[in-house]
Design an enzyme around this catalytic site. Structure first.
Site, PDB file in Angstrom:
ATOM      1  N   ARG A 100       9.510  -4.521   9.994  1.00 44.89           N
ATOM      2  CA  ARG A 100       9.752  -5.657  10.743  1.00 44.89           C
ATOM      3  C   ARG A 100       8.897  -6.540  11.467  1.00 44.89           C
ATOM      4  O   ARG A 100       7.864  -6.352  11.707  1.00 44.89           O
ATOM      5  CB  ARG A 100      11.407  -5.033  12.053  1.00 44.89           C
ATOM      6  CG  ARG A 100      10.507  -4.591  13.120  1.00 44.89           C
ATOM      7  CD  ARG A 100      10.263  -5.684  14.730  1.00 44.89           C
ATOM      8  NE  ARG A 100       9.669  -4.286  15.527  1.00 44.89           N
ATOM      9  CZ  ARG A 100       8.844  -4.485  15.362  1.00 44.89           C
ATOM     10  NH1 ARG A 100       7.715  -5.291  14.898  1.00 44.89           N
ATOM     11  NH2 ARG A 100       8.553  -3.865  16.986  1.00 44.89           N
ATOM     12  N   GLU A 142       1.318  -2.540  12.961  1.00 45.12           N
ATOM     13  CA  GLU A 142       1.985  -0.873  14.280  1.00 45.12           C
ATOM     14  C   GLU A 142       3.021   0.053  12.776  1.00 45.12           C
ATOM     15  O   GLU A 142       3.059  -0.576  12.168  1.00 45.12           O
ATOM     16  CB  GLU A 142       2.132  -0.515  15.376  1.00 45.12           C
ATOM     17  CG  GLU A 142       2.834   0.713  15.746  1.00 45.12           C
ATOM     18  CD  GLU A 142       3.637   0.002  16.954  1.00 45.12           C
ATOM     19  OE1 GLU A 142       3.060   0.522  17.775  1.00 45.12           O
ATOM     20  OE2 GLU A 142       4.798   0.503  16.999  1.00 45.12           O
ATOM     21  N   GLU A 191      10.274   9.644   2.409  1.00 37.25           N
ATOM     22  CA  GLU A 191      11.830   8.719   1.969  1.00 37.25           C
ATOM     23  C   GLU A 191      12.623   7.552   1.941  1.00 37.25           C
ATOM     24  O   GLU A 191      13.220   7.024   1.689  1.00 37.25           O
ATOM     25  CB  GLU A 191      12.669   9.993   3.326  1.00 37.25           C
ATOM     26  CG  GLU A 191      13.099  11.298   3.579  1.00 37.25           C
ATOM     27  CD  GLU A 191      13.950  11.608   1.637  1.00 37.25           C
ATOM     28  OE1 GLU A 191      15.277  11.220   1.452  1.00 37.25           O
ATOM     29  OE2 GLU A 191      13.508  12.604   1.185  1.00 37.25           O
ATOM     30  N   LYS A 200       0.930  -1.243  -0.062  1.00 35.96           N
ATOM     31  CA  LYS A 200       0.641  -0.274  -0.515  1.00 35.96           C
ATOM     32  C   LYS A 200       0.389   0.933  -0.057  1.00 35.96           C
ATOM     33  O   LYS A 200       0.895   2.578  -0.641  1.00 35.96           O
ATOM     34  CB  LYS A 200      -0.945   0.237   1.434  1.00 35.96           C
ATOM     35  CG  LYS A 200      -1.822  -1.599   1.143  1.00 35.96           C
ATOM     36  CD  LYS A 200      -3.175  -0.575   2.131  1.00 35.96           C
ATOM     37  CE  LYS A 200      -4.266  -1.546   2.756  1.00 35.96           C
ATOM     38  NZ  LYS A 200      -5.351  -0.719   1.566  1.00 35.96           N
ATOM     39  N   GLU A 250      18.182   8.140  19.843  1.00 36.55           N
ATOM     40  CA  GLU A 250      17.694   8.734  21.724  1.00 36.55           C
ATOM     41  C   GLU A 250      17.455   6.633  22.327  1.00 36.55           C
ATOM     42  O   GLU A 250      18.467   6.708  23.176  1.00 36.55           O
ATOM     43  CB  GLU A 250      16.401   9.062  21.857  1.00 36.55           C
ATOM     44  CG  GLU A 250      15.917   9.195  22.910  1.00 36.55           C
ATOM     45  CD  GLU A 250      14.862   7.880  23.529  1.00 36.55           C
ATOM     46  OE1 GLU A 250      14.944   7.998  24.702  1.00 36.55           O
ATOM     47  OE2 GLU A 250      14.651   7.072  22.661  1.00 36.55           O
ATOM     48  N   ARG A 259       8.061   1.314   9.453  1.00 35.32           N
ATOM     49  CA  ARG A 259       8.313   3.082   9.763  1.00 35.32           C
ATOM     50  C   ARG A 259       8.152   3.335   8.581  1.00 35.32           C
ATOM     51  O   ARG A 259       9.182   3.230   7.150  1.00 35.32           O
ATOM     52  CB  ARG A 259       9.231   2.938  10.712  1.00 35.32           C
ATOM     53  CG  ARG A 259       9.907   3.763  10.966  1.00 35.32           C
ATOM     54  CD  ARG A 259      11.128   4.084  11.773  1.00 35.32           C
ATOM     55  NE  ARG A 259      10.593   3.087  13.167  1.00 35.32           N
ATOM     56  CZ  ARG A 259      11.104   2.629  13.905  1.00 35.32           C
ATOM     57  NH1 ARG A 259      13.243   2.508  13.756  1.00 35.32           N
ATOM     58  NH2 ARG A 259      10.806   2.076  15.991  1.00 35.32           N
ATOM     59  N   ARG A 309       3.593   5.762  -2.154  1.00 36.34           N
ATOM     60  CA  ARG A 309       4.562   6.358  -3.151  1.00 36.34           C
ATOM     61  C   ARG A 309       4.312   6.912  -4.670  1.00 36.34           C
ATOM     62  O   ARG A 309       4.847   8.290  -4.751  1.00 36.34           O
ATOM     63  CB  ARG A 309       4.995   6.032  -2.457  1.00 36.34           C
ATOM     64  CG  ARG A 309       7.142   6.765  -2.416  1.00 36.34           C
ATOM     65  CD  ARG A 309       7.541   5.166  -2.005  1.00 36.34           C
ATOM     66  NE  ARG A 309       9.391   5.991  -1.980  1.00 36.34           N
ATOM     67  CZ  ARG A 309      10.171   5.194  -1.311  1.00 36.34           C
ATOM     68  NH1 ARG A 309       9.778   4.082  -0.732  1.00 36.34           N
ATOM     69  NH2 ARG A 309      11.589   5.536  -1.139  1.00 36.34           N
ATOM     70  N   ASP A 337       2.405  -4.229  18.121  1.00 33.20           N
ATOM     71  CA  ASP A 337       2.955  -4.103  17.592  1.00 33.20           C
ATOM     72  C   ASP A 337       4.211  -5.214  16.938  1.00 33.20           C
ATOM     73  O   ASP A 337       5.391  -5.359  17.169  1.00 33.20           O
ATOM     74  CB  ASP A 337       4.412  -3.321  18.234  1.00 33.20           C
ATOM     75  CG  ASP A 337       5.740  -3.501  19.600  1.00 33.20           C
ATOM     76  OD1 ASP A 337       4.825  -4.892  20.292  1.00 33.20           O
ATOM     77  OD2 ASP A 337       5.816  -3.117  20.305  1.00 33.20           O
TER      78      ASP A 337
END
Ligand code: GTP
Ligand code: MG
Length: 221
Positions: A62, A158, A57, A39, A173, A96, A44, A91
């Site tokens: 995963r 997720e 970008e 999707k 972080e 991402r 994109r 998750d």
């Protein structure tokens, strides 16, 4: 069995049935991640075709390892059966999406959640409402049907959507502070939020430059 009492037999049965069903369980999450990846790659490519502009970008995915799922089961006190895990751990499959600019993150969120073959279970906007440490991202939990030979199986995925600057901050972080497991000492939190503010400043500056150079705001189309 090697166990004599009925409790031992139950444990054995559970381990046996888990060994039987785990590969299919994991496979369903991989398929669901693949569905969402498709999707995103369609959006994109089509966006690039329509607007000569690519808001995404990069994209990564995963599937949580069985060990990592089990750690979460123990930590949260979830019943260690696949049905409870399916319902409570959202998750296991993660996507991402890293976008160029802040506006793109919302654009991607809205186009994705508008698709009517998926069910939106939760949206968390940590860009408008950052976490105390400065973490920013859009979090989306959705349910997507995976079509197996037996028919459609709903699977939860997720999706995290953020800018390159937000992703840079979050990746580092995590690398620096994972050992505190969320309990980062106060004086370090301040530095962390400073860094998050610097990342935001960069985001806004780059967005302004982009708009200035391209004359009009392609994101608004
Ligand atoms: P878990 O943290 O996954 O147990 O779920 P939650 O209910 O706390 O959900 P939340 O939306 O807060 O976080 C889900 C995911 O977002 C995490 O697993 C991380 O991948 C990411 N995330 C959340 N907060 C932070 C943060 O402070 N730093 C970084 N680097 N990632 C974060
Ligand atoms: Mg968390």
């Amino acid at each position: 069995t090697e166990f004599s009492n009925s409790n031992g037999a139950m444990v054995y049965d559970f381990a046996h049935s888990l060994r039987q069903s785990l590969p299919k369980f994991m496979m369903e999450y991989r398929f669901a991640a693949d569905e969402v990846l498709t999707k995103v790659s369609i959006l994109r490519e089509e966006f690039l075709y329509l607007h000569k502009y690519n808001p995404i970008e990069h994209v990564s995915s995963r599937v949580k390892s069985p060990e990592s799922i089990l750690r979460k089961v123990v930590k949260r006190g979830i019943n260690p059966d696949l049905a409870s895990i399916r319902a409570n751990i959202t998750d296991i499959a993660g996507i991402r999406i890293t976008c160029s600019f802040i506006k793109d993150t919302y654009k991607v969120l809205h186009t994705l959640t508008a698709q009517n073959d998926l069910k939106v279970l939760q949206i968390k906007d940590y860009i408008k409402h950052p976490k105390p440490n400065g973490y920013k991202s859009l979090h989306l939990i959705l349910e997507i049907p995976v079509f197996l030979s037996e028919g459609p199986v709903p699977v939860i995925v997720e999706v995290q959507i953020r800018t390159i600057a937000q992703d840079f901050w979050a990746s580092l972080e995590h690398k620096i502070f994972y050992k505190y497991e969320g309990d980062v000492p106060e004086h370090l939190v301040e530095e962390l939020t400073d860094a998050a503010n610097a990342a935001e400043k960069l985001d806004l500056q780059m967005q302004r430059l982009h708009t200035a150079v391209h004359g009009h705001d392609v994101n608004a189309e």
